[in-house]
Design a protein around this motif. Structure first.
Motif, PDB file in Angstrom:
ATOM      1  N   GLU A 251      33.629   0.458   6.451  1.00 16.68           N
ATOM      2  CA  GLU A 251      33.009   0.490   7.784  1.00 16.68           C
ATOM      3  C   GLU A 251      33.614   1.602   8.628  1.00 16.68           C
ATOM      4  N   ALA A 252      34.936   1.696   8.621  1.00 18.01           N
ATOM      5  CA  ALA A 252      35.592   2.748   9.398  1.00 18.01           C
ATOM      6  C   ALA A 252      35.273   4.130   8.839  1.00 18.01           C
ATOM      7  N   SER A 253      35.234   4.263   7.519  1.00 14.51           N
ATOM      8  CA  SER A 253      34.940   5.559   6.900  1.00 14.51           C
ATOM      9  C   SER A 253      33.526   6.017   7.216  1.00 14.51           C
ATOM     10  N   ASN A 254      32.566   5.083   7.193  1.00 11.28           N
ATOM     11  CA  ASN A 254      31.190   5.456   7.504  1.00 11.28           C
ATOM     12  C   ASN A 254      31.052   5.944   8.942  1.00 11.28           C
ATOM     13  N   THR A 255      31.765   5.298   9.864  1.00  8.71           N
ATOM     14  CA  THR A 255      31.704   5.724  11.264  1.00  8.71           C
ATOM     15  C   THR A 255      32.278   7.122  11.439  1.00  8.71           C
ATOM     16  N   VAL A 256      33.415   7.371  10.806  1.00  7.60           N
ATOM     17  CA  VAL A 256      34.035   8.701  10.902  1.00  7.60           C
ATOM     18  C   VAL A 256      33.145   9.750  10.248  1.00  7.60           C
ATOM     19  N   TRP A 257      32.564   9.433   9.114  1.00  7.30           N
ATOM     20  CA  TRP A 257      31.716  10.397   8.410  1.00  7.30           C
ATOM     21  C   TRP A 257      30.495  10.774   9.238  1.00  7.30           C
ATOM     22  N   GLU A 258      29.857   9.796   9.855  1.00  4.97           N
ATOM     23  CA  GLU A 258      28.680  10.089  10.677  1.00  4.97           C
ATOM     24  C   GLU A 258      29.034  10.971  11.869  1.00  4.97           C
ATOM     25  N   ALA A 259      30.235  10.806  12.410  1.00  8.18           N
ATOM     26  CA  ALA A 259      30.626  11.589  13.585  1.00  8.18           C
ATOM     27  C   ALA A 259      31.070  13.001  13.216  1.00  8.18           C
ATOM     28  N   LEU A 260      31.753  13.155  12.090  1.00  9.42           N
ATOM     29  CA  LEU A 260      32.377  14.435  11.762  1.00  9.42           C
ATOM     30  C   LEU A 260      31.593  15.256  10.748  1.00  9.42           C
ATOM     31  N   GLU A 261      30.591  14.673  10.117  1.00 13.60           N
ATOM     32  CA  GLU A 261      29.834  15.427   9.108  1.00 13.60           C
ATOM     33  C   GLU A 261      29.188  16.685   9.690  1.00 13.60           C
ATOM     34  N   PRO A 262      28.555  16.646  10.885  1.00 14.34           N
ATOM     35  CA  PRO A 262      27.973  17.893  11.416  1.00 14.34           C
ATOM     36  C   PRO A 262      29.010  18.995  11.621  1.00 14.34           C
ATOM     37  N   ALA A 263      30.188  18.639  12.121  1.00 15.95           N
ATOM     38  CA  ALA A 263      31.222  19.654  12.310  1.00 15.95           C
ATOM     39  C   ALA A 263      31.719  20.179  10.973  1.00 15.95           C
ATOM     40  N   TRP A 264      31.834  19.300   9.976  1.00 16.00           N
ATOM     41  CA  TRP A 264      32.257  19.724   8.633  1.00 16.00           C
ATOM     42  C   TRP A 264      31.282  20.755   8.069  1.00 16.00           C
ATOM     43  N   LYS A 265      29.992  20.478   8.162  1.00 14.04           N
ATOM     44  CA  LYS A 265      28.987  21.417   7.655  1.00 14.04           C
ATOM     45  C   LYS A 265      28.972  22.704   8.478  1.00 14.04           C
ATOM     46  N   ALA A 266      29.200  22.592   9.782  1.00 13.48           N
ATOM     47  CA  ALA A 266      29.191  23.786  10.630  1.00 13.48           C
ATOM     48  C   ALA A 266      30.336  24.731  10.273  1.00 13.48           C
ATOM     49  N   VAL A 267      31.503  24.186   9.940  1.00  7.10           N
ATOM     50  CA  VAL A 267      32.631  25.043   9.567  1.00  7.10           C
ATOM     51  C   VAL A 267      32.303  25.820   8.297  1.00  7.10           C
ATOM     52  N   TRP A 268      31.760  25.150   7.302  1.00  2.46           N
ATOM     53  CA  TRP A 268      31.429  25.834   6.049  1.00  2.46           C
ATOM     54  C   TRP A 268      30.296  26.840   6.263  1.00  2.46           C
ATOM     55  N   GLU A 269      29.328  26.517   7.105  1.00  3.43           N
ATOM     56  CA  GLU A 269      28.260  27.477   7.392  1.00  3.43           C
ATOM     57  C   GLU A 269      28.810  28.685   8.135  1.00  3.43           C
ATOM     58  N   SER A 270      29.793  28.483   9.006  1.00  6.27           N
ATOM     59  CA  SER A 270      30.425  29.605   9.699  1.00  6.27           C
ATOM     60  C   SER A 270      31.150  30.510   8.706  1.00  6.27           C
ATOM     61  N   LEU A 271      31.823  29.907   7.739  1.00  4.29           N
ATOM     62  CA  LEU A 271      32.478  30.714   6.704  1.00  4.29           C
ATOM     63  C   LEU A 271      31.458  31.527   5.921  1.00  4.29           C
ATOM     64  N   ASP A 272      30.301  30.927   5.637  1.00  4.24           N
ATOM     65  CA  ASP A 272      29.251  31.666   4.935  1.00  4.24           C
ATOM     66  C   ASP A 272      28.772  32.853   5.762  1.00  4.24           C
ATOM     67  N   ALA A 273      28.605  32.648   7.072  1.00  2.00           N
ATOM     68  CA  ALA A 273      28.117  33.730   7.931  1.00  2.00           C
ATOM     69  C   ALA A 273      29.098  34.896   7.971  1.00  2.00           C
ATOM     70  N   VAL A 274      30.390  34.599   8.092  1.00  2.00           N
ATOM     71  CA  VAL A 274      31.390  35.661   8.134  1.00  2.00           C
ATOM     72  C   VAL A 274      31.524  36.324   6.772  1.00  2.00           C
ATOM     73  N   ASN A 275      31.393  35.535   5.699  1.00  5.46           N
ATOM     74  CA  ASN A 275      31.547  36.067   4.350  1.00  5.46           C
ATOM     75  C   ASN A 275      30.425  37.021   3.975  1.00  5.46           C
ATOM     76  N   GLU A 276      29.307  36.984   4.686  1.00  6.73           N
ATOM     77  CA  GLU A 276      28.204  37.903   4.405  1.00  6.73           C
ATOM     78  C   GLU A 276      28.526  39.329   4.846  1.00  6.73           C
ATOM     79  N   LEU A 277      29.512  39.501   5.711  1.00  5.55           N
ATOM     80  CA  LEU A 277      29.903  40.831   6.163  1.00  5.55           C
ATOM     81  C   LEU A 277      30.853  41.465   5.160  1.00  5.55           C
ATOM     82  N   PRO A 278      30.788  42.768   4.953  1.00  4.28           N
ATOM     83  CA  PRO A 278      31.755  43.435   4.057  1.00  4.28           C
ATOM     84  C   PRO A 278      33.160  43.396   4.655  1.00  4.28           C
ATOM     85  N   GLU A 279      34.138  43.261   3.807  1.00  4.75           N
ATOM     86  CA  GLU A 279      35.516  43.160   4.274  1.00  4.75           C
ATOM     87  C   GLU A 279      36.031  44.510   4.738  1.00  4.75           C
TER      88      GLU A 279
END
Length: 478
Positions: A251-279
């Motif tokens: 029960e506690a894990s499901n509540t935390v997952w529902e709250a933090l899943e959007p931020a988790w996906k946003a961090v990885w999507e941000s890494l993808d956006a920056v990784n598209e640029l040449p180093e």
């Protein structure tokens, strides 16, 4: 009008973020350790929930069903510490690569651990506040305290010390995105990762993203009142029923997952956006310094010598400020030399000179009775350039091979010695292109060049004054 203001107005007009850089200026690890979490308001040492891990599709969900229960608090912190220590243990090599030995071709890319969080507030909570709490714990005095906790505290305190300009050991994605894109919202609103990412990737969802749950570390009061309070009651009820502790944890894990899943996906999507640029070119060099710092810390941890002062000494503060000043200057210089779009900001502000080379006089007239004539370069500026006479600029040449066979990039130092009525700027060579064999470093006529205000880096020993400035001295006792 500054270039940043123009980019912001352009983003507002287009309803989409505008690139501020054409290259990636941070090192991105192959497998970063992403952390998204919430803590009880006013109590940084009591996390409500944490998502962490180095795999996008397999996050570790750590939930505190009852954060006011000290046993539950230590269990949550211990589970996070074990995950963090396990990740960092993969990079704890027995010995650090030496700066003098160089780097073999097989290890041309630095290998460092990397802590990635949604925003600067989460980085401060984890590295500074949680690190300070955990590193002084004594497991021998309290059986609830795991030996993994002070080790994790030492690691987090090290990461806090490495949050300096140019370092890539800790990445707060809101800061990284702001470094590479300019949105049409206020700078304070760029601390919201969801809305900032929407300006960059999905402009049609900007309003929806602005109302999304913040990405920690302090939860939204409305969410805490409605959702988490209900989840805590259910957790306590299930925990009190014999044979149903697993249901309480789920029960506690499901509540935390529902709250933090959007931020988790946003961090990885941000890494993808920056990784598209040449180093950028200098990124690997800065990451090499991060690698050396990490291995020094790992060696101290192995030897049980990872000590941190609660209150730094005056000399430590003085050296730290000197280091920040040096790293800030180096980062500004390297980013401008690597990225024409960043150099354009210096040209627009009048600090750098961009224009067409009108003519080059390799055998210029001598100045003030000097025997060695100095070459003279005439530039037609692209923008009005009003820097005073005597200002020194540098022309960074193409890469050459030194006598030892190593690639080097020499910089020709020039001095502004004249302005004529047509706006032509006269530059006189000061060093690195005076001799005839070095005239090949001079710019060619009818070419567009940039003369930057960035002096080449030189090694300066850590000079400690005999008497520290009054800002770094303790008040004298009566």
């Amino acid at each position: 009008m500054s270039l940043d203001v123009l980019l912001g107005l352009t983003a507002v007009a287009n309803r989409r973020a505008v690139p501020r850089a054409s290259q990636c200026h941070v090192h991105l690890a192959r497998r970063p350790f992403v952390v998204v979490g919430y803590h009880v308001p006013g109590d940084p040492g009591s996390p409500l929930g944490i998502l962490c891990g180095d795999r996008r599709d397999q996050p570790r969900v750590i939930a505190a069903g009852e954060p006011r229960d000290y046993d539950e608090r230590w269990r949550t912190l211990t589970e996070f510490a074990l995950n963090l220590n396990g990740y960092l243990g993969r990079y704890a090599m027995p010995s650090a690569p030496s700066r003098r030995q160089g780097r073999s071709p097989a290890r041309a890319r630095p290998v460092i651990p990397q802590l990635v969080v949604p925003n600067a507030d989460t980085a401060q909570w984890l590295c500074q506040e949680l690190g300070l709490l955990l590193r002084y714990l004594q497991p021998e005095r309290d059986p609830r305290i795991s030996p993994a906790l002070p080790v994790a505290g030492a690691h987090l305190s090290f990461f806090d010390q490495q949050r300096v300009p140019g370092a890539s050991l800790v990445l707060a994605m809101t800061e990284v995105l702001a470094q590479h894109w300019k949105t049409g919202q206020l700078p304070s609103m760029d601390s919201n990762l969801a809305s900032q990412l929407a300006w960059i990737r999905r402009p049609d969802t900007i309003l929806e993203a602005e109302n999304a749950l913040p990405a920690g570390p302090v939860p939204d009061p409305e969410w805490e009142r409605k959702t988490y309070t209900r989840s805590t009651k259910v957790f306590n009820q299930l925990r009190s029923v014999a044979g149903r502790p697993g249901d309480a944890v789920r029960e506690a894990s499901n509540t935390v997952w529902e709250a933090l899943e959007p931020a988790w996906k946003a961090v990885w999507e941000s890494l993808d956006a920056v990784n598209e640029l040449p180093e950028a070119e200098h990124v690997a060099e800065r990451a090499g310094g991060d690698e050396m710092q990490w291995h020094r810390h790992a060696e101290r941890v192995r030897g049980n010598r990872a000590y941190f002062r609660r209150r730094p000494r005056q000399l430590q503060v003085f050296r730290y400020l000197n280091r920040l000043e040096r790293l800030t200057g180096n980062l500004d210089r390297q980013m401008a030399l690597d990225d024409p779009q960043i150099m354009a900001r210096h040209v627009a502000s009048g600090d750098a000179l961009s224009g067409t080379v009108v003519k080059v006089l390799p055998e210029g007239t001598g100045r003030q009775g000097r025997r060695q004539p100095r070459p003279i370069v005439h530039i037609r500026p692209d923008l009005p350039f009003a820097r005073p006479l005597g200002t020194h600029l540098w022309f960074h040449c193409a890469v050459e091979t030194s006598r030892a066979g190593n690639p080097v990039r020499p910089s020709v130092e020039l001095e502004i010695t004249g302005h004529d009525a047509d706006g032509i700027v006269e530059l006189t060579v000061v060093s690195n292109a005076i001799k005839r064999e070095h005239h090949r470093r001079l710019p060619l006529p009818d070419t567009r060049q940039v003369f930057a205000p960035f002096e080449p880096p030189t090694f300066r020993p850590d000079a400690i004054p005999d008497v520290l400035p009054w800002t770094h001295r303790e008040p004298e006792e009566d």
